[in-house]
Motif scaffolding. Structure first.
Motif, PDB file in Angstrom:
ATOM      1  N   ILE A  42       0.852  -1.186   0.000  1.00 53.38           N
ATOM      2  CA  ILE A  42       0.000   0.000   0.000  1.00 53.38           C
ATOM      3  C   ILE A  42       0.889   1.237   0.000  1.00 53.38           C
ATOM      4  CG2 ILE A  42      -1.801   1.233   1.248  1.00 53.38           C
ATOM      5  CD1 ILE A  42      -2.586  -1.440   2.495  1.00 53.38           C
ATOM      6  N   GLY A  43       0.610   2.143  -0.920  1.00 51.23           N
ATOM      7  CA  GLY A  43       1.435   3.335  -1.063  1.00 51.23           C
ATOM      8  C   GLY A  43       0.986   4.495  -0.202  1.00 51.23           C
ATOM      9  N   LEU A  44       1.730   5.570  -0.269  1.00 54.11           N
ATOM     10  CA  LEU A  44       1.450   6.761   0.538  1.00 54.11           C
ATOM     11  C   LEU A  44       0.150   7.441   0.129  1.00 54.11           C
ATOM     12  CD1 LEU A  44       2.424   8.838   2.666  1.00 54.11           C
ATOM     13  CD2 LEU A  44       3.672   9.979   0.814  1.00 54.11           C
ATOM     14  N   ALA A  45      -0.187   7.390  -1.151  1.00 52.98           N
ATOM     15  CA  ALA A  45      -1.406   8.057  -1.619  1.00 52.98           C
ATOM     16  C   ALA A  45      -2.661   7.422  -1.027  1.00 52.98           C
ATOM     17  CB  ALA A  45      -1.464   8.020  -3.145  1.00 52.98           C
ATOM     18  N   VAL A  46      -2.615   6.115  -0.762  1.00 49.12           N
ATOM     19  CA  VAL A  46      -3.779   5.449  -0.166  1.00 49.12           C
ATOM     20  C   VAL A  46      -3.998   5.940   1.262  1.00 49.12           C
ATOM     21  CG1 VAL A  46      -4.761   3.221   0.472  1.00 49.12           C
ATOM     22  CG2 VAL A  46      -3.487   3.449  -1.654  1.00 49.12           C
ATOM     23  N   TYR A  47      -2.925   6.058   2.029  1.00 50.16           N
ATOM     24  CA  TYR A  47      -3.058   6.576   3.401  1.00 50.16           C
ATOM     25  C   TYR A  47      -3.515   8.035   3.389  1.00 50.16           C
ATOM     26  CZ  TYR A  47      -0.453   2.389   4.706  1.00 50.16           C
ATOM     27  OH  TYR A  47      -0.053   1.088   4.894  1.00 50.16           O
ATOM     28  N   LEU A  48      -3.016   8.805   2.435  1.00 55.62           N
ATOM     29  CA  LEU A  48      -3.483  10.181   2.307  1.00 55.62           C
ATOM     30  C   LEU A  48      -4.959  10.228   1.935  1.00 55.62           C
ATOM     31  CD1 LEU A  48      -2.781  13.191   2.311  1.00 55.62           C
ATOM     32  CD2 LEU A  48      -2.069  12.963  -0.069  1.00 55.62           C
ATOM     33  N   GLY A  49      -5.406   9.272   1.125  1.00 58.33           N
ATOM     34  CA  GLY A  49      -6.827   9.197   0.788  1.00 58.33           C
ATOM     35  C   GLY A  49      -7.691   8.884   1.992  1.00 58.33           C
ATOM     36  N   TYR A  50      -7.210   7.999   2.874  1.00 57.06           N
ATOM     37  CA  TYR A  50      -7.952   7.711   4.110  1.00 57.06           C
ATOM     38  C   TYR A  50      -8.077   8.965   4.972  1.00 57.06           C
ATOM     39  CZ  TYR A  50      -8.157   2.612   3.605  1.00 57.06           C
ATOM     40  OH  TYR A  50      -8.451   1.329   3.184  1.00 57.06           O
ATOM     41  N   ALA A  51      -6.974   9.682   5.134  1.00 59.48           N
ATOM     42  CA  ALA A  51      -7.019  10.908   5.947  1.00 59.48           C
ATOM     43  C   ALA A  51      -7.934  11.958   5.328  1.00 59.48           C
ATOM     44  CB  ALA A  51      -5.602  11.458   6.111  1.00 59.48           C
ATOM     45  N   SER A  52      -7.884  12.086   4.008  1.00 57.46           N
ATOM     46  CA  SER A  52      -8.740  13.070   3.336  1.00 57.46           C
ATOM     47  C   SER A  52     -10.214  12.708   3.465  1.00 57.46           C
ATOM     48  CB  SER A  52      -8.350  13.176   1.864  1.00 57.46           C
ATOM     49  OG  SER A  52      -6.992  13.513   1.726  1.00 57.46           O
TER      50      SER A  52
END
Length: 246
Positions: A160-170
């Motif tokens: 899982i990349g960084l963009a997925v975690y950023l998507g969760y936070a967003s």
């Protein structure tokens, strides 16, 4: 004043969620190379996103290439693109509606459409957060299923990349901002209804003339002496009374 501060808090939370959704949509760090085995020294790393695929070299050089064909992409990637773009568009609509509906703006000040506009912006923020959350959850499930697939070679496994975690936070920020705006809008409605009822003028009592017939006019007893119906013995054809000739 407190309601205005709550509205500003919800709007800025939704705005942060919108900014994070846009960044997560554009970043290629959705899937990163999984380092399996004892050899942790690698010369290259592969990353896949919604719009491009990148290679990182140990010298610090990035090489990215855009996906050339849309129809040649997997269906899950096409669906992820569509959902993230739709989430961004919904966030834009939510921002516009929230700005027009907040108390600190001059648009339609004192009008009844102020609170419904803020509520519609809050609902749009909630929808945008749900769309982003569905997309990143779907991608996470695909990555985990491929990682634990024993028939898939280790070179084709990703993390899982960084963009997925950023998507969760967003998504969490957008949902929180939408809930705060909904709460503030519902509080404004409950406070405005009693004020409107107090300011309404009292309606006059209903007219009794439409319900009951009007009372007859008063007549003195002298006017009612000759008002009785004549008897049969006193009638005549020419309007004379018989007792005049008896």
């Amino acid at each position: 004043m407190a309601s205005m501060a709550v509205q500003l808090l919800g709007f800025f939370l939704g705005l942060l969620g919108f900014a994070g959704t846009v960044v997560a949509t554009l970043l290629p760090h959705w899937r990163c190379t999984a380092y399996l085995g004892s050899n942790i020294i690698t010369a290259t790393a592969y990353m896949k996103g919604l719009w491009m695929e990148c290679i990182w070299h140990s010298t610090g050089i990035y090489q990215c290439e855009m996906y050339r064909s849309l129809l040649a992409l997997p269906r899950d990637l096409q669906a992820a693109r569509a959902l993230m773009v739709l989430s961004c568009v919904t966030s834009v609509l939510a921002s516009v509606a929230s700005v027009m509906g907040m108390k600190c703006t001059r648009f339609a000040r004192g009008s009844l459409i102020k609170s419904p506009l803020a509520l519609s912006g809050a609902i749009c923020f909630l929808c945008a957060g749900l769309l982003c959350l569905v997309t990143v959850s779907w991608t996470t499930n695909d990555v985990i299923m491929d990682f634990y697939d024993p028939f898939l070679p280790s070179g084709m496994k990703y993390e899982i990349g960084l963009a997925v975690y950023l998507g969760y936070a967003s998504a969490c920020l957008s949902l929180t901002g939408g809930l705060v705006l909904c709460w503030s809008s519902s509080g404004d409605r409950s406070q405005s209804r009693p004020r409107m009822q107090r300011n309404q003028p009292l309606s006059p009592p209903p007219a009794f003339n439409h319900i009951y017939p009007p009372a007859p006019l008063y007549k003195p007893p002298e006017a009612l002496k000759d008002n009785h119906a004549p008897s049969l013995c006193s009638l005549s054809s020419n309007g004379y009374r018989l007792n005049n000739y008896v």
